[in-house]
Design an enzyme around this catalytic site. Structure first.
Site, PDB file in Angstrom:
ATOM      1  N   ILE A  30       4.897  -6.224   9.033  1.00  0.00           N
ATOM      2  CA  ILE A  30       5.054  -5.424   7.827  1.00  0.00           C
ATOM      3  C   ILE A  30       4.436  -4.076   8.159  1.00  0.00           C
ATOM      4  CG2 ILE A  30       4.516  -5.148   5.379  1.00  0.00           C
ATOM      5  CD1 ILE A  30       4.064  -8.179   5.234  1.00  0.00           C
ATOM      6  N   SER A  63       0.811  -1.215   0.000  1.00  0.00           N
ATOM      7  CA  SER A  63       0.000   0.000   0.000  1.00  0.00           C
ATOM      8  C   SER A  63       0.845   1.266   0.000  1.00  0.00           C
ATOM      9  CB  SER A  63      -0.940   0.004   1.218  1.00  0.00           C
ATOM     10  OG  SER A  63      -1.838  -1.067   1.144  1.00  0.00           O
ATOM     11  N   ASN A  64       2.086   1.180   0.511  1.00  0.00           N
ATOM     12  CA  ASN A  64       2.967   2.346   0.525  1.00  0.00           C
ATOM     13  C   ASN A  64       3.798   2.479  -0.748  1.00  0.00           C
ATOM     14  OD1 ASN A  64       3.012   3.706   3.411  1.00  0.00           O
ATOM     15  ND2 ASN A  64       2.726   1.512   3.691  1.00  0.00           N
ATOM     16  N   LYS A 124      -1.111 -10.677   5.980  1.00  0.00           N
ATOM     17  CA  LYS A 124      -0.798  -9.400   6.614  1.00  0.00           C
ATOM     18  C   LYS A 124      -2.106  -8.798   7.091  1.00  0.00           C
ATOM     19  CE  LYS A 124       0.829  -4.702   6.036  1.00  0.00           C
ATOM     20  NZ  LYS A 124       1.049  -3.554   5.124  1.00  0.00           N
ATOM     21  N   TYR A 137      -3.766 -10.403   2.072  1.00  0.00           N
ATOM     22  CA  TYR A 137      -3.570  -9.048   2.572  1.00  0.00           C
ATOM     23  C   TYR A 137      -4.926  -8.481   2.963  1.00  0.00           C
ATOM     24  CZ  TYR A 137      -1.736  -4.206   2.568  1.00  0.00           C
ATOM     25  OH  TYR A 137      -1.351  -2.939   2.899  1.00  0.00           O
TER      26      TYR A 137
END
Length: 312
Positions: free
Chosen positions: A219, A49-50, A175, A144
């Site tokens: 994470i 996402s980053n 995650k 995720y």
């Protein structure tokens, strides 16, 4: 050869860097990945996402993965791995991204829930999506769960355990950015999951809490900023120094609260302000974060964390 599931440790969801004309800045990426690798992270997540994956072409995604993988192999500790974000609205494109990630040097694929036409994404549809992707992917996959970016879709512990149990060595972790520690605990200890499986916390603010619950590590976006402090927390926890780990967790929670509210652009602006690289640029329509966002108590907090990072 990578282990069946990601090894226990700290993982950085690496930010993407751009020149002023919005082309990829791979030289700065190399500088950043070198700093992370030398800090002792267990691996990198590329295009999480980053990593601004929705802003990148397929060809650019492959280029970033290959660049980061090469630096990690040269500078990282033995066994450090690459996890590539491969989520897409369709099953077809997600599988394609998994294939491209593998050919570019990734060891695992991190896959978001599909969220186009949210009302149609009922549990049976989502279960089939992850099963189809895991079956076709040339590398093991991780689920995720991040409801804030998938229209509120939230994988529960039963669905995660069911998918993991039905796809051993294909779905090898998750995650959990949802922040549900009860869910993390249930998944980490679910007896239906018999193959190696890495349940990972998804934010620095509950890193220690996740370890207590049985997580395989973290994470977290803030690892971009202070990787050594995160690694040190894990070292202290494993050594039985709970008070020392709690002290670092308090600092990380305060820091994470500042950085996460500024978003990915703010995180890159912080890297530029306190470490002197990257320029703080994202691709439009994301706006840059101004230096005034780091004034007063925020500046004091972040400078203190950078000083501690440099001491370790």
């Amino acid at each position: 050869m990578a282990p069946i599931c990601p090894p226990r440790g700290v993982y950085t969801p690496v930010v993407a860097f751009f020149h002023e004309d919005e082309t990829l800045d791979l030289e700065t990426l190399k500088v950043h990945v070198t700093r992370l690798a030398e800090a002792g992270v267990a691996g990198l997540v590329i295009q999480g996402s980053n990593g601004e994956a929705p802003h990148l072409l397929h060809s650019e995604r492959k280029e970033v993965i290959a660049t980061a993988s090469a630096v990690l192999k040269e500078k990282g500790k033995p066994g450090a791995v690459i996890i590539a974000g491969c989520g897409a609205p369709s099953t077809r494109e997600t599988i394609q991204l998994c294939q491209e990630a593998q050919s570019s040097g990734a060891d695992y694929a991190l896959v978001l829930s599909p969220s186009y036409w949210v009302g149609a994404m009922q549990p049976p549809t989502i279960q089939k999506f992850f099963t189809d992707v895991a079956t076709a992917s040339p590398i093991p996959t991780l689920l995720y769960n991040f409801p804030a970016v998938t229209g509120g879709i939230d994988l529960d512990s039963d669905l995660i355990a069911t998918l993991a149990a039905a796809n051993p060595n294909k779905i090898v972790g998750c995650k959990l950015t949802c922040g549900n520690l009860g869910k993390l605990h249930r998944v980490a200890h679910d007896k239906r999951i018999t193959a190696p499986f890495a349940a990972l916390a998804g934010k620095s603010e509950f890193f220690l809490h996740g370890l207590v619950a049985g997580s395989n590590g973290l994470i977290g976006a803030a690892v971009n900023f202070t990787p050594k402090i995160h690694v040190e927390l894990l070292v202290r926890y494993d050594a039985g120094d709970l008070a020392g780990a709690q002290d670092l967790q308090t600092k990380l929670s305060d820091m994470d609260w500042v950085l996460v509210r500024l978003g990915v652009s703010g995180l890159k602006a912080a890297l530029d302000r306190y470490y002197g690289y990257g320029g703080g640029r994202s691709r439009r329509p994301l706006n840059p974060v101004q230096s005034s966002a780091f004034s007063g108590e925020k500046d004091v907090l972040l400078r203190g964390m950078v000083q501690l990072e440099k001491i370790l």
